[in-house]
Scaffold this motif. Structure first.
Motif, mmCIF file in Angstrom:
data_model
loop_
_atom_site.group_PDB
_atom_site.id
_atom_site.type_symbol
_atom_site.label_atom_id
_atom_site.label_comp_id
_atom_site.label_asym_id
_atom_site.label_seq_id
_atom_site.Cartn_x
_atom_site.Cartn_y
_atom_site.Cartn_z
ATOM 1 N N TYR A 39 -5.856 -6.888 0.706
ATOM 2 C CA TYR A 39 -5.681 -5.651 -0.042
ATOM 3 C C TYR A 39 -6.216 -5.821 -1.455
ATOM 4 O O TYR A 39 -6.219 -6.925 -2.000
ATOM 5 C CB TYR A 39 -4.200 -5.242 -0.075
ATOM 6 C CG TYR A 39 -3.766 -4.571 1.204
ATOM 7 C CD1 TYR A 39 -3.919 -3.201 1.364
ATOM 8 C CD2 TYR A 39 -3.236 -5.302 2.247
ATOM 9 C CE1 TYR A 39 -3.549 -2.570 2.537
ATOM 10 C CE2 TYR A 39 -2.862 -4.686 3.427
ATOM 11 C CZ TYR A 39 -3.023 -3.318 3.560
ATOM 12 O OH TYR A 39 -2.662 -2.697 4.725
ATOM 13 N N CYS A 96 4.651 -2.391 -6.097
ATOM 14 C CA CYS A 96 3.983 -3.366 -5.236
ATOM 15 C C CYS A 96 4.494 -4.778 -5.516
ATOM 16 O O CYS A 96 4.708 -5.564 -4.596
ATOM 17 C CB CYS A 96 2.469 -3.298 -5.393
ATOM 18 S SG CYS A 96 1.855 -3.609 -7.073
ATOM 19 N N ILE A 98 -3.944 1.084 -4.096
ATOM 20 C CA ILE A 98 -4.059 -0.069 -3.210
ATOM 21 C C ILE A 98 -4.711 0.345 -1.895
ATOM 22 O O ILE A 98 -4.321 1.337 -1.284
ATOM 23 C CB ILE A 98 -2.675 -0.690 -2.943
ATOM 24 C CG1 ILE A 98 -2.039 -1.120 -4.267
ATOM 25 C CG2 ILE A 98 -2.791 -1.872 -1.977
ATOM 26 C CD1 ILE A 98 -0.614 -1.614 -4.139
ATOM 27 N N SER A 99 -5.710 -0.443 -1.503
ATOM 28 C CA SER A 99 -6.381 -0.188 -0.224
ATOM 29 C C SER A 99 -6.823 -1.524 0.373
ATOM 30 O O SER A 99 -6.845 -2.545 -0.303
ATOM 31 C CB SER A 99 -7.590 0.724 -0.414
ATOM 32 O OG SER A 99 -8.539 0.108 -1.264
ATOM 33 N N GLU A 114 0.803 -1.228 0.000
ATOM 34 C CA GLU A 114 0.000 0.000 0.000
ATOM 35 C C GLU A 114 0.836 1.279 0.000
ATOM 36 O O GLU A 114 0.622 2.156 -0.847
ATOM 37 C CB GLU A 114 -0.979 0.006 1.171
ATOM 38 C CG GLU A 114 -1.856 1.235 1.165
ATOM 39 C CD GLU A 114 -2.728 1.338 2.403
ATOM 40 O OE1 GLU A 114 -3.742 2.041 2.317
ATOM 41 O OE2 GLU A 114 -2.383 0.746 3.441
ATOM 42 N N GLN A 122 -1.901 5.640 -5.190
ATOM 43 C CA GLN A 122 -2.872 5.309 -4.147
ATOM 44 C C GLN A 122 -3.971 4.387 -4.677
ATOM 45 O O GLN A 122 -5.155 4.563 -4.375
ATOM 46 C CB GLN A 122 -3.469 6.572 -3.526
ATOM 47 C CG GLN A 122 -2.478 7.301 -2.671
ATOM 48 C CD GLN A 122 -2.356 8.761 -3.059
ATOM 49 O OE1 GLN A 122 -3.125 9.270 -3.843
ATOM 50 N NE2 GLN A 122 -1.365 9.422 -2.530
#
Length: 94
Positions: free
Chosen positions: A31, A50, A24-25, A16, A22
């Protein structure tokens, strides 16, 4: 193409903060990557960050979201423009 996080995710929290868009959450149990924000780090880095930091290698390309390098660059430019607009509106010049 956008990337996706598979069920092998161990929620280690390293991906993340590495995402420059932004994208990835935290999802319901693991995730997730928002394909509308994922550029595979095109415009930022030469490799998806990532994927580079994932200790269990659970971030493959998502075949549901195929995009060319040109499309990823266009998405990057759009996201950068939106970020600049948001920054300008939160810091109006006096």
């Amino acid at each position: 193409m956008a990337l996706k996080i598979t069920d092998e995710c161990i929620n280690c929290d390293v991906c993340e903060p590495e995402c420059p868009n932004q994208a990835i959450s935290m999802g319901e149990s693991i995730y997730v990557i928002d394909p509308a924000r994922c550029t595979e780090c095109v415009g930022h880095f030469g490799e998806p960050q990532c994927v580079q930091v994932c200790p269990v290698e659970c971030i493959p390309v998502d075949p549901l979201y195929t995009e060319s390098a040109e499309q990823l660059m266009a998405k990057y430019k759009l996201l950068q423009g939106l970020a600049a607009q948001a920054k300008a509106s939160s810091n109006p010049s006096t």
